[in-house]
Motif scaffolding. Structure first.
Motif, PDB file in Angstrom:
ATOM      1  N   TYR A 293       0.833  -1.199   0.000  1.00 43.65           N
ATOM      2  CA  TYR A 293       0.000   0.000   0.000  1.00 43.65           C
ATOM      3  C   TYR A 293       0.869   1.249   0.000  1.00 43.65           C
ATOM      4  O   TYR A 293       0.597   2.219  -0.714  1.00 43.65           O
ATOM      5  CB  TYR A 293      -0.913   0.015   1.231  1.00 43.65           C
ATOM      6  CG  TYR A 293      -2.194  -0.764   1.083  1.00 43.65           C
ATOM      7  CD1 TYR A 293      -3.331  -0.180   0.540  1.00 43.65           C
ATOM      8  CD2 TYR A 293      -2.280  -2.078   1.517  1.00 43.65           C
ATOM      9  CE1 TYR A 293      -4.519  -0.887   0.425  1.00 43.65           C
ATOM     10  CE2 TYR A 293      -3.464  -2.799   1.403  1.00 43.65           C
ATOM     11  CZ  TYR A 293      -4.577  -2.196   0.861  1.00 43.65           C
ATOM     12  OH  TYR A 293      -5.745  -2.898   0.745  1.00 43.65           O
ATOM     13  N   THR A 294       1.912   1.240   0.830  1.00 44.28           N
ATOM     14  CA  THR A 294       2.797   2.394   0.906  1.00 44.28           C
ATOM     15  C   THR A 294       3.484   2.634  -0.421  1.00 44.28           C
ATOM     16  O   THR A 294       3.600   3.776  -0.887  1.00 44.28           O
ATOM     17  CB  THR A 294       3.833   2.192   2.021  1.00 44.28           C
ATOM     18  OG1 THR A 294       3.153   2.067   3.277  1.00 44.28           O
ATOM     19  CG2 THR A 294       4.796   3.368   2.097  1.00 44.28           C
ATOM     20  N   GLU A 295       3.949   1.561  -1.066  1.00 47.41           N
ATOM     21  CA  GLU A 295       4.575   1.690  -2.372  1.00 47.41           C
ATOM     22  C   GLU A 295       3.597   2.297  -3.379  1.00 47.41           C
ATOM     23  O   GLU A 295       3.964   3.173  -4.174  1.00 47.41           O
ATOM     24  CB  GLU A 295       5.044   0.324  -2.869  1.00 47.41           C
ATOM     25  CG  GLU A 295       6.147  -0.307  -2.049  1.00 47.41           C
ATOM     26  CD  GLU A 295       7.484   0.373  -2.256  1.00 47.41           C
ATOM     27  OE1 GLU A 295       7.703   0.908  -3.358  1.00 47.41           O
ATOM     28  OE2 GLU A 295       8.298   0.368  -1.310  1.00 47.41           O
ATOM     29  N   ALA A 296       2.349   1.826  -3.352  1.00 45.98           N
ATOM     30  CA  ALA A 296       1.342   2.325  -4.288  1.00 45.98           C
ATOM     31  C   ALA A 296       1.058   3.806  -4.046  1.00 45.98           C
ATOM     32  O   ALA A 296       0.942   4.597  -4.997  1.00 45.98           O
ATOM     33  CB  ALA A 296       0.061   1.511  -4.158  1.00 45.98           C
ATOM     34  N   ILE A 297       0.943   4.186  -2.778  1.00 40.64           N
ATOM     35  CA  ILE A 297       0.638   5.580  -2.441  1.00 40.64           C
ATOM     36  C   ILE A 297       1.812   6.491  -2.782  1.00 40.64           C
ATOM     37  O   ILE A 297       1.629   7.598  -3.306  1.00 40.64           O
ATOM     38  CB  ILE A 297       0.245   5.681  -0.957  1.00 40.64           C
ATOM     39  CG1 ILE A 297      -1.159   5.084  -0.760  1.00 40.64           C
ATOM     40  CG2 ILE A 297       0.293   7.129  -0.464  1.00 40.64           C
ATOM     41  CD1 ILE A 297      -1.565   4.899   0.680  1.00 40.64           C
ATOM     42  N   GLN A 298       3.024   6.057  -2.500  1.00 43.02           N
ATOM     43  CA  GLN A 298       4.186   6.870  -2.832  1.00 43.02           C
ATOM     44  C   GLN A 298       4.308   7.078  -4.338  1.00 43.02           C
ATOM     45  O   GLN A 298       4.655   8.175  -4.798  1.00 43.02           O
ATOM     46  CB  GLN A 298       5.454   6.223  -2.271  1.00 43.02           C
ATOM     47  CG  GLN A 298       5.563   6.315  -0.756  1.00 43.02           C
ATOM     48  CD  GLN A 298       6.810   5.656  -0.209  1.00 43.02           C
ATOM     49  OE1 GLN A 298       7.268   4.636  -0.733  1.00 43.02           O
ATOM     50  NE2 GLN A 298       7.376   6.226   0.850  1.00 43.02           N
ATOM     51  N   GLU A 299       4.015   6.036  -5.113  1.00 41.71           N
ATOM     52  CA  GLU A 299       4.026   6.164  -6.563  1.00 41.71           C
ATOM     53  C   GLU A 299       2.971   7.154  -7.036  1.00 41.71           C
ATOM     54  O   GLU A 299       3.223   7.999  -7.899  1.00 41.71           O
ATOM     55  CB  GLU A 299       3.794   4.792  -7.200  1.00 41.71           C
ATOM     56  CG  GLU A 299       3.601   4.796  -8.706  1.00 41.71           C
ATOM     57  CD  GLU A 299       4.903   4.864  -9.475  1.00 41.71           C
ATOM     58  OE1 GLU A 299       4.847   4.962 -10.712  1.00 41.71           O
ATOM     59  OE2 GLU A 299       5.977   4.835  -8.837  1.00 41.71           O
ATOM     60  N   PHE A 300       1.766   7.040  -6.471  1.00 42.65           N
ATOM     61  CA  PHE A 300       0.677   7.955  -6.826  1.00 42.65           C
ATOM     62  C   PHE A 300       1.074   9.398  -6.508  1.00 42.65           C
ATOM     63  O   PHE A 300       0.905  10.304  -7.333  1.00 42.65           O
ATOM     64  CB  PHE A 300      -0.588   7.564  -6.063  1.00 42.65           C
ATOM     65  CG  PHE A 300      -1.781   8.442  -6.327  1.00 42.65           C
ATOM     66  CD1 PHE A 300      -2.555   8.256  -7.465  1.00 42.65           C
ATOM     67  CD2 PHE A 300      -2.136   9.440  -5.438  1.00 42.65           C
ATOM     68  CE1 PHE A 300      -3.667   9.068  -7.710  1.00 42.65           C
ATOM     69  CE2 PHE A 300      -3.243  10.250  -5.668  1.00 42.65           C
ATOM     70  CZ  PHE A 300      -4.011  10.066  -6.812  1.00 42.65           C
ATOM     71  N   ALA A 301       1.615   9.617  -5.298  1.00 41.02           N
ATOM     72  CA  ALA A 301       1.992  10.964  -4.882  1.00 41.02           C
ATOM     73  C   ALA A 301       3.081  11.543  -5.790  1.00 41.02           C
ATOM     74  O   ALA A 301       3.019  12.720  -6.183  1.00 41.02           O
ATOM     75  CB  ALA A 301       2.464  10.946  -3.426  1.00 41.02           C
ATOM     76  N   SER A 302       4.073  10.724  -6.135  1.00 40.33           N
ATOM     77  CA  SER A 302       5.167  11.233  -6.966  1.00 40.33           C
ATOM     78  C   SER A 302       4.673  11.612  -8.353  1.00 40.33           C
ATOM     79  O   SER A 302       5.135  12.595  -8.946  1.00 40.33           O
ATOM     80  CB  SER A 302       6.288  10.193  -7.057  1.00 40.33           C
ATOM     81  OG  SER A 302       5.883   9.053  -7.792  1.00 40.33           O
ATOM     82  N   ARG A 303       3.730  10.877  -8.870  1.00 35.26           N
ATOM     83  CA  ARG A 303       3.229  11.162 -10.218  1.00 35.26           C
ATOM     84  C   ARG A 303       2.378  12.427 -10.253  1.00 35.26           C
ATOM     85  O   ARG A 303       2.497  13.237 -11.181  1.00 35.26           O
ATOM     86  CB  ARG A 303       2.461   9.971 -10.771  1.00 35.26           C
ATOM     87  CG  ARG A 303       3.391   8.843 -11.240  1.00 35.26           C
ATOM     88  CD  ARG A 303       2.624   7.654 -11.783  1.00 35.26           C
ATOM     89  NE  ARG A 303       3.541   6.655 -12.305  1.00 35.26           N
ATOM     90  CZ  ARG A 303       3.745   6.429 -13.591  1.00 35.26           C
ATOM     91  NH1 ARG A 303       3.114   7.149 -14.498  1.00 35.26           N
ATOM     92  NH2 ARG A 303       4.590   5.488 -13.987  1.00 35.26           N
ATOM     93  N   ILE A 304       1.483  12.592  -9.275  1.00 34.03           N
ATOM     94  CA  ILE A 304       0.652  13.799  -9.331  1.00 34.03           C
ATOM     95  C   ILE A 304       1.472  15.045  -9.011  1.00 34.03           C
ATOM     96  O   ILE A 304       1.130  16.140  -9.454  1.00 34.03           O
ATOM     97  CB  ILE A 304      -0.583  13.697  -8.401  1.00 34.03           C
ATOM     98  CG1 ILE A 304      -0.184  13.581  -6.927  1.00 34.03           C
ATOM     99  CG2 ILE A 304      -1.475  12.542  -8.823  1.00 34.03           C
ATOM    100  CD1 ILE A 304      -1.373  13.691  -5.993  1.00 34.03           C
ATOM    101  N   ARG A 305       2.559  14.887  -8.275  1.00 34.95           N
ATOM    102  CA  ARG A 305       3.442  16.035  -8.069  1.00 34.95           C
ATOM    103  C   ARG A 305       4.080  16.476  -9.378  1.00 34.95           C
ATOM    104  O   ARG A 305       4.374  17.661  -9.576  1.00 34.95           O
ATOM    105  CB  ARG A 305       4.521  15.686  -7.044  1.00 34.95           C
ATOM    106  CG  ARG A 305       4.065  15.841  -5.604  1.00 34.95           C
ATOM    107  CD  ARG A 305       5.139  15.450  -4.626  1.00 34.95           C
ATOM    108  NE  ARG A 305       4.817  15.935  -3.292  1.00 34.95           N
ATOM    109  CZ  ARG A 305       5.235  15.381  -2.179  1.00 34.95           C
ATOM    110  NH1 ARG A 305       6.004  14.302  -2.221  1.00 34.95           N
ATOM    111  NH2 ARG A 305       4.912  15.897  -1.009  1.00 34.95           N
TER     112      ARG A 305
END
Length: 339
Positions: A293-305
């Motif tokens: 979950y953390t990996e998925a959320i970090q990926e999501f956050a990095s992309r929308i940034r």
């Protein structure tokens, strides 16, 4: 194009088991803050917020979505509630990170994705299997043709009735073959690099088996067998029951295996699996524990940034929902559903 964000400020909607995974993920993101927790049960929202040091709680999502300091909504409530919340969120220019399905209605899903594109906000799905090191390596083995093709991916799952698991925070009205296995539908399409061609399914509710009346969507099956054929020739199979009696609450089993003409993969878990080829040679794979979950959320956050669309997007979620709906249709009609 997604409107980029710099400082990640998230509101968690729903305070069950999944919400804990989401909070851990968001709090691991650099320059990120979980601003609020929303749940219809005020005491549950406050308890979760206190556990993770979050200041604000609410029982109404509208005010939380309208907050100017919130730019991401992490949806962890019952899927039946996701549609209206998600539509309100994207209408308020909030990015969405959603657990399981965003809605059970394709038309509502299409409206959500259209609105999100117009508002330049992201809709991302929490399908953590894609971020597990085991499945990443399994995909590589398939690309290296160490299993041969086509393959059969088999899942066997027995669980107590969902209504008896409320202590975990999951909703009793979650629909097994729509919601519980949505992550698998996405995983298989990703592993096989292919879309679904046909779905065949049979199912029922244990408690209603004495009746000959065919089940409808509002009374969704909790037990069944599903066969999903992909354009690649690969097949996904599910045998599952989430309709065990409450007295079997401690009992649970979940097995996954991948069968190909040149080998098999068994004991599939997030951090390990066993590969055995058709010569009888066995190799054990083990990986460092990580929170998918953390990996998925970090990926999501990095992309929308960066103003980029999510790796696992709302379009992926829509494809998974179509599979779940086809399974329900096949169970109801007794027909093969072709895509």
């Amino acid at each position: 194009m997604i409107a980029p964000v710099s400082r990640v400020r998230t509101c968690i909607i729903g305070a069950g088991t999944s919400a804990r995974h989401h909070i851990v993920g968001w709090q691991a993101v650099e320059d990120s803050q979980v601003v609020a927790v929303v749940d219809l049960d005020e005491s549950r929202a406050r308890g979760l917020a206190l556990e993770f040091g979050i200041e604000n709680t609410s029982t109404g999502y509208q005010s939380a979505i309208a907050r100017p300091d919130v730019n991401i909504i992490s949806l962890c409530s019952s899927t039946a509630l996701h549609g209206p919340i998600a539509l309100d969120a994207v209408g308020n220019h909030k990015h969405i990170f959603c657990e399981r399905n965003t809605t059970h209605v394709l038309g509502e899903y299409d409206e959500l994705l259209t609105t999100a594109r117009r508002k330049r906000v992201a809709v991302g799905m929490s399908f953590p299997r894609r971020f597990s090191p085991s499945f990443t390596r399994i995909r590589e083995l398939m690309d290296e043709e160490l299993l041969g093709r086509p393959v059969i991916y088999r899942v066997h799952c027995l669980m107590p009735a969902l209504g008896s698991t409320s202590a975990s925070g999951e909703s009793a009205n979650m629909r097994v073959f729509l919601d519980l296995f949505a992550d698998h539908y996405d995983l298989w399409a990703w592993l096989f690099r292919s879309d679904v061609a046909r779905v065949t399914a049979r199912g029922f509710r244990w408690e209603d088996k004495k009746s000959d009346q065919r089940m409808r969507l509002g009374s969704a099956p909790d037990t069944g067998v599903v066969l999903i054929e992909y354009g690649s020739g690969d097949i996904g199979v599910i045998t599952a029951s989430c309709g065990m009696r409450p007295e079997f609450k401690p009992f649970r089993t979940h097995e996954e295996e991948l069968i190909g003409p040149q080998g098999v993969i068994t004991n599939i878990q997030p951090t390990q699996f066993t590969h055995k080829n058709n010569l009888g040679e066995t190799q054990e794979y083990e990986f460092q524990p990580q929170h998918a979950y953390t990996e998925a959320i970090q990926e999501f956050a990095s992309r929308i940034r960066r103003g980029e669309p999510p790796r696992v997007s709302g379009d992926d979620g829509r494809r998974a929902l179509r599979v779940g709906l086809a399974i329900t249709d096949s169970m109801e009609s007794g027909e093969v559903i072709a895509f």
